[in-house]
Design an enzyme around this catalytic site. Structure first.
Site, PDB file in Angstrom:
ATOM      1  N   ASP A  61       0.893  -1.176   0.130  1.00 62.95           N
ATOM      2  CA  ASP A  61      -0.063  -0.072  -0.119  1.00 62.95           C
ATOM      3  C   ASP A  61       1.015   1.233  -0.048  1.00 62.95           C
ATOM      4  OD1 ASP A  61       0.797   0.006   2.657  1.00 62.95           O
ATOM      5  OD2 ASP A  61      -0.753  -1.366   3.221  1.00 62.95           O
ATOM      6  N   ASP A  63       1.541   4.898   1.432  1.00 63.64           N
ATOM      7  CA  ASP A  63       1.139   5.882   2.639  1.00 63.64           C
ATOM      8  C   ASP A  63       1.652   7.188   2.511  1.00 63.64           C
ATOM      9  OD1 ASP A  63      -0.481   3.796   3.966  1.00 63.64           O
ATOM     10  OD2 ASP A  63       1.540   3.309   5.031  1.00 63.64           O
ATOM     11  N   ASP A 158       8.639   3.191  13.536  1.00 68.53           N
ATOM     12  CA  ASP A 158       9.203   2.307  14.194  1.00 68.53           C
ATOM     13  C   ASP A 158      10.846   1.884  13.823  1.00 68.53           C
ATOM     14  OD1 ASP A 158       8.233   1.306  11.651  1.00 68.53           O
ATOM     15  OD2 ASP A 158       7.228  -0.166  12.626  1.00 68.53           O
TER      16      ASP A 158
END
Ligand code: ATP
Ligand code: MG
Length: 466
Positions: A61, A63, A158
């Site tokens: 995907d 983002d 992260d």
């Protein structure tokens, strides 16, 4: 925060020095990026998409990160919905593709919305405008809607490899945390202090395993070291979120490898404690082998663009635990279908407190398992009914796996393989021409059979299969 990189000053990699081509970016993501830019905002492609494009992998995907506020994003796109309360996001819809647009945040990453959170899709109203941050006493971030700049946004991500920003302004890549070098070295390194980052959000441990499996990355030693010690923090993560992560771990095409990593770092037992307990008990240890083989074929199916279902996955994950539960609850020597179902319900109930399995998967899973003893019955017209059961196909595949690990009779499987190929006429002949068929093979469908079977079985030895 991280002395190996300088916060606030990114290394800017110009278009001429990286391989990301706009042709590889989703046309819809480009539309979103350009519209934001034309409205005067900063707009970057971020996260896994940039990482994957650098690796030459097709991103799952796309983002987008921007300095436009969620409300401002909504005003720019007709096809836009704001979602999430704890972590406010804009979703721009293009048919089945959704481009997720996040406003830069000024904190370490929070927990994302739960998969089954009933509020997740509800548009936030002004009354519940959550422009703040909440952190629980253990240091977990519960809510985070403090907006910031890109320089701040980077530190809440992260891994450094997930913290690269592709700038639509000039097609350069901004690297604050050393992610560009990490991608080149195929290295997974948490931004900031690993201990603190795992405590903030223990799901990052699962994400580490998933990325290592999917991307074939190795762990930077400080990122790797705390995992085994902090594994039990997963017990405090909402079960609905762990369900979401479980599907990503096992149904993204790298399930076998993810499983091996989860075991190696002691994480699996915090997701599926009953399964983990069954796997180390000799009579049920084969169920782990089934899981491993099953995950491998699931990975192959995904690689070949074939459909996979969580129902089958959870059947694989819980079969050993169900058998163990059944045999431990069953005082007599011969468990029957009713006891199998009872055991299934007990295991599911306990499992829900770790990984919440929605009913739309647990109900068919229960049926799939329930059909296993019914395969033993191969006489009488009624036995053919199995072929028309909505769960027949999955149950049959499951039977084949049991055969593969030596836990079911290959003759039984061969019979069901063949009967599917026969015309109705011949099917009937098969089931009627078996008067001598041992009724003991039936999973206890009639009480007279059950009695006979009980007498015949030595007590005390749990059957390896129903
Ligand atoms: P993929 O989409 O391939 O699974 P991804 O890296 O894009 O991987 P997403 O879950 O789509 O992962 O999240 C997008 C980005 O958001 C990540 O790359 C990361 O920068 C950030 N992110 C997501 N979840 C977390 C988290 N729990 N903690 C910190 N940052 C996160
Ligand atoms: Mg992504």
């Amino acid at each position: 925060m991280n002395e190996s990189s300088t916060p606030h000053i990114p290394t800017i990699i110009p278009r001429s020095e990286h391989p990301i081509s706009r042709a590889a970016i989703s046309a819809n993501a480009l539309k979103v990026l350009y519209r934001l830019k034309e409205a005067g905002y900063q707009a970057f492609l971020v996260g896994g998409a940039v990482r994957d494009l650098l690796l030459g992998v097709r991103p799952k995907d796309f983002d987008v990160a921007t300095n436009a506020l969620p409300e401002e994003v909504r005003r720019l796109f007709r096809n836009c919905r704001l979602i999430g309360r704890r972590f406010r996001l804009a979703h721009v819809h293009f048919g089945s593709e959704i481009i997720e647009v996040a406003t830069f945040r000024a904190a370490a990453a929070p927990e994302r919305e739960d998969a089954e959170d009933p509020d997740a899709d509800a548009p936030a109203t002004a009354a519940e405008e959550p422009e703040d941050r909440a952190i629980d006493p253990r240091g977990r971030i519960l809510r985070d809607n403090v907006y910031g700049t890109i320089e701040e946004d980077v530190w809440r991500r992260d891994f450094a490899a997930n913290a690269l920003y592709y700038n639509i302004e000039d097609f350069s890549v901004w690297d604050f945390a050393g992610g560009f070098a990490d991608v080149a070295a195929r290295r997974l390194r948490l931004i900031g202090d690993p201990d603190a980052r795992y405590r903030e959000d223990p799901v990052r441990m699962l994400r580490a395993m998933r990325f290592a499996a999917k991307l074939d990355f190795t762990f930077d030693p400080p990122t790797e070291a705390p995992v085994a010690r902090l594994a039990s923090l997963l017990d405090g993560v909402p079960p609905a979120r762990l369900f979401d992560e479980t599907l990503k771990l096992f149904l993204s095409g790298y399930g076998a490898k993810s499983y091996a990593l989860l075991r190696r770092y002691g994480l699996f037992e915090h997701l599926f404690p009953l399964a983990a307990a069954a796997f180390v008990q000799p009579p049920y240890a084969y169920s782990e082998q089934m899981l491993e083989i099953g995950l491998q074929s699931t990975d192959e199916r995904i690689g070949a663009d074939k459909a996979v279902t969580p129902t089958f996955l959870f059947a694989l994950l819980l079969w050993g635990a169900v058998l163990r539960e059944m045999n431990e609850r069953n005082a007599g020597p011969a468990p029957d279908v009713a006891q199998l179902l009872d055991a299934c319900d007990v295991v599911l109930k306990k499992q829900q407190s770790r990984v919440a399995i929605p009913r739309r998967f647990s109900v068919p899973m229960r049926e799939l398992l329930m059909l296993q003893p019914r395969f033993n019955r191969r006489s009488g017209v009624k036995s053919l009914g199995l072929l028309h059961h909505p769960r027949f196909r999955a149950a049959y595949d499951f039977l084949m796996l049991r055969v593969q690990v030596g836990a079911a009779d290959p003759d039984v499987a061969a019979w069901w393989t063949e009967i599917q190929t026969l015309p109705q006429e011949e099917r009937l002949q098969r089931v009627q021409a078996r008067p001598g068929q041992a009724p003991a093979a039936d999973g206890g469908a009639s009480s007279s059979r059950r009695r006979r079977r009980r007498r015949g079985r030595r007590s005390g030895t749990p059957p390896a299969a129903p």
